[in-house]
Design an enzyme around this catalytic site. Structure first.
Site, PDB file in Angstrom:
ATOM      1  N   GLY A   1       0.761  -1.237   0.000  1.00 40.84           N
ATOM      2  CA  GLY A   1       0.000   0.000   0.000  1.00 40.84           C
ATOM      3  C   GLY A   1       0.791   1.286   0.000  1.00 40.84           C
TER       4      GLY A   1
ATOM      5  N   TYR B   1      -9.172   5.678 -11.832  1.00 43.55           N
ATOM      6  CA  TYR B   1      -9.066   6.445 -10.571  1.00 43.55           C
ATOM      7  C   TYR B   1      -8.833   7.923 -10.811  1.00 43.55           C
ATOM      8  CZ  TYR B   1      -7.134   1.750  -9.536  1.00 43.55           C
ATOM      9  OH  TYR B   1      -6.878   0.412  -9.463  1.00 43.55           O
TER      10      TYR B   1
ATOM     11  N   CYS C   1     -12.645   4.588 -28.092  1.00 39.80           N
ATOM     12  CA  CYS C   1     -13.922   5.298 -28.211  1.00 39.80           C
ATOM     13  C   CYS C   1     -14.656   5.313 -26.876  1.00 39.80           C
ATOM     14  CB  CYS C   1     -14.796   4.626 -29.267  1.00 39.80           C
ATOM     15  SG  CYS C   1     -13.927   4.377 -30.788  1.00 39.80           S
ATOM     16  N   GLU C   2     -14.071   5.964 -25.900  1.00 42.22           N
ATOM     17  CA  GLU C   2     -14.669   6.168 -24.580  1.00 42.22           C
ATOM     18  C   GLU C   2     -14.205   7.535 -24.113  1.00 42.22           C
ATOM     19  OE1 GLU C   2     -16.533   3.891 -22.838  1.00 42.22           O
ATOM     20  OE2 GLU C   2     -16.296   2.267 -24.291  1.00 42.22           O
TER      21      GLU C   2
ATOM     22  N   GLY D   1       4.010  -3.545  -3.688  1.00 43.62           N
ATOM     23  CA  GLY D   1       3.947  -3.706  -5.136  1.00 43.62           C
ATOM     24  C   GLY D   1       4.417  -2.428  -5.804  1.00 43.62           C
ATOM     25  N   ARG D   2       3.549  -1.420  -5.724  1.00 43.59           N
ATOM     26  CA  ARG D   2       3.782  -0.153  -6.421  1.00 43.59           C
ATOM     27  C   ARG D   2       5.154   0.473  -6.112  1.00 43.59           C
ATOM     28  NH1 ARG D   2      -0.567   3.075  -7.871  1.00 43.59           N
ATOM     29  NH2 ARG D   2      -1.829   1.853  -6.427  1.00 43.59           N
TER      30      ARG D   2
ATOM     31  N   ARG E   1      -5.128   3.393 -15.173  1.00 43.00           N
ATOM     32  CA  ARG E   1      -5.231   4.179 -13.937  1.00 43.00           C
ATOM     33  C   ARG E   1      -5.940   5.536 -14.106  1.00 43.00           C
ATOM     34  NH1 ARG E   1      -1.566   5.896 -11.324  1.00 43.00           N
ATOM     35  NH2 ARG E   1      -2.375   5.449  -9.276  1.00 43.00           N
TER      36      ARG E   1
HETATM   37  C1  LIG Z   1      -3.524  -7.921  -0.448  1.00 43.52           C
HETATM   38  C2  LIG Z   1      -2.654  -6.953  -1.174  1.00 43.52           C
HETATM   39  N1  LIG Z   1      -1.347  -6.924  -0.865  1.00 43.52           N
HETATM   40  C3  LIG Z   1      -0.504  -6.065  -1.480  1.00 43.52           C
HETATM   41  C4  LIG Z   1      -0.957  -5.182  -2.433  1.00 43.52           C
HETATM   42  C5  LIG Z   1       0.015  -4.262  -3.076  1.00 43.52           C
HETATM   43  O1  LIG Z   1      -0.301  -2.940  -2.888  1.00 43.52           O
HETATM   44  P1  LIG Z   1       0.670  -1.798  -3.380  1.00 43.52           P
HETATM   45  O2  LIG Z   1       0.976  -2.031  -4.802  1.00 43.52           O
HETATM   46  O3  LIG Z   1      -0.107  -0.568  -3.150  1.00 43.52           O
HETATM   47  O4  LIG Z   1       1.908  -1.869  -2.526  1.00 43.52           O
HETATM   48  C6  LIG Z   1      -2.318  -5.163  -2.761  1.00 43.52           C
HETATM   49  C7  LIG Z   1      -2.854  -4.158  -3.700  1.00 43.52           C
HETATM   50  O5  LIG Z   1      -3.764  -3.453  -3.454  1.00 43.52           O
HETATM   51  C8  LIG Z   1      -3.182  -6.087  -2.124  1.00 43.52           C
HETATM   52  O6  LIG Z   1      -4.485  -6.133  -2.446  1.00 43.52           O
END
Ligand SMILES: Cc1ncc(COP(=O)(O)O)c(C=O)c1O
Length: 434
Positions: free
Chosen positions: A259, A337, A363-364, A295-296, A333
């Site tokens: 997150g 969002y 086409c959106e 992740g991000r 994205r």
């Molecule tokens: C259960 C879970 N873990 C990890 C992540 C990775 O999140 P992020 O890419 O924001 O770090 C997500 C993404 O929302 C998730 O759903």
């Protein structure tokens, strides 16, 4: 009409780790050289294409890892951000573990060299087949989302004659203060079980023949840019672990989820090292291992999307549109969002900026990367770079309008290689019969 002289923009293509402790080694490459390389890549593989820089991923991983300062931890890369095989392999080689959100991602992780006991499996609606397979693989933890799922995992484990390692995903009712579409830690969200129900469910898990409760899991959302909600969530699961320990239920790890946000627009975000130190400070007196699922923050800043201007048009007295050959099919994205991405021409033309909408060819009406954005002059054929697309870019791509998936390229030092070629229309249609 933009028809000025072209020069390579010195500020082009500068993926950076926002406030990271470890500088990406590729940052020593001069911006001109990097822009020239993007030009070469675009000529070789065509546009739109995603281009990732391995050095940026390595640096982001090293920053998180070092911040634990020796405290027992596991970094489970969240494959959902980008599960392209070469990217997942890169993370695996760095010592990462894996967080999978589907059986497909579990299989990608296995294929990329992760052992089952390095994989946690999360998912709000695991099917019977997914549960069966997850149990038989002996994953590090299946993150349990509900009392019903607890039951189903137990049944499948008993049927298989094994004890499944499980963690309970708790919903702490904390506002991540992120976009509502990527907030997951409120009672109004579908994720996990209310934290006040957790002790009873842990008791239940401990009593089941087919289950071994090994952890507590929390994930309150994505693109979180303030530390407080993350700290509060960590403190809530640590308090839960203490209460369970008092009852004799000993966990092995606390999975704090992912997150952590990145700075898409240059505004301040949480320092990744400070985030890790905050988690460790919250957990230290429990002695439990801290797991995180980033992740991000690991891959987002490492990727750019290179796209070509296919039209520039002006409605008299109204909007000016720059139409590029990438759209919501390559990067969802902005449409999903209303997300902001830095966008710039790869080579600057002389002339003043004007206010434009940068839109895709789909086409959106929602297919726009930017609205009312001051943008330098561009002409048809110019390359445009969309920054910070390493996470939730290619991973969310789709083939609406029968648009084949775009290629992906990985830069590593002085080399670059195609890690996914462009899908052909025949491949896209291969599953269908007439
Ligand atoms: C259960 C879970 N873990 C990890 C992540 C990775 O999140 P992020 O890419 O924001 O770090 C997500 C993404 O929302 C998730 O759903």
């Amino acid at each position: 009409m933009a028809n000025g002289r072209l020069r390579v923009a010195p500020e082009s293509y500068h993926p950076t780790i926002e406030s990271g402790d470890v500088a990406p080694t590729a940052s020593s490459t001069a911006p001109h050289a990097r822009a020239a390389r993007l030009q070469d890549i675009a000529s070789a593989v065509g546009t739109p294409c995603y281009v990732y820089d391995a050095a940026v991923i390595r640096a982001a991983y090293a920053t998180l890892d070092a911040a634990f300062g020796g405290y027992p931890h596991a970094i489970h890369y969240a494959l959902k951000a980008n599960s392209s095989l070469a990217i997942v392999r890169l993370l695996q080689a760095l010592g990462s573990q894996a967080d999978a959100n589907s059986l497909g991602e579990v299989d990608v992780a296995l294929r990329c060299g992760f052992r089952p006991d390095q994989i946690v499996f999360t998912g709000v609606g695991k099917s019977a087949a997914e549960i069966d397979r997850a149990v038989s693989l002996g994953l590090l933890a299946i993150n349990v989302e509900s009392p019903g799922e607890l039951d189903r995992i137990d049944q499948r484990a008993v049927a298989q004659g094994v004890r499944a390692r499980v963690a309970l995903r708790v919903n702490p009712d904390i506002d991540a203060k992120s976009h509502p579409h990527i907030s997951t830690g409120l009672r109004s969200n579908k994720f996990g079980v209310p934290i006040d129900e957790a002790p009873a469910l842990f008791r239940e898990m401990a009593a089941r023949r087919g289950l071994q409760p090994v952890g507590a899991h929390v994930h309150i959302g994505s693109q979180i840019t303030t530390l407080d909600p993350l700290r509060q969530a960590a403190e809530a699961v640590v308090a839960l672990a203490h209460a369970l320990a008092d009852e004799g239920i000993a966990l092995q790890h606390l999975d704090m989820g992912g997150g952590l946000g990145i700075s898409y627009d240059g505004s301040p975000v949480v320092d990744p090292s400070e985030y890790v130190r905050t988690l460790v400070a919250a957990t230290r007196n429990s002695g439990l291992q801290v797991a995180i699922e980033p992740g991000r923050v690991l891959v987002g800043p490492a990727g750019v999307l290179v796209t070509t201007v296919v039209d520039v048009k002006q409605f008299p007295g109204a909007k000016r549109f720059v139409v590029v050959d990438a759209g919501m099919t390559e990067l969802m994205r902005p449409a999903l969002y209303n997300a902001y991405h830095r966008i710039e021409p790869l080579a600057r033309r002389d002339g003043d900026e004007s206010v434009v909408d940068i839109v895709g060819p789909i086409c959106e009406s929602t297919d726009a990367y930017a609205r009312d954005r001051a943008f330098p002059p561009v002409a048809v054929g110019d390359l445009v770079v969309v920054h910070d697309v390493g996470a939730y870019g290619a991973a969310m791509a789709h083939t609406y309008l029968r648009r084949p998936l775009a290629p992906e390229v990985l830069i590593d030092g002085d080399e670059w290689r195609l890690i996914r070629r462009r899908q052909t229309l025949d491949e896209l249609l291969a599953l269908e019969t007439e």
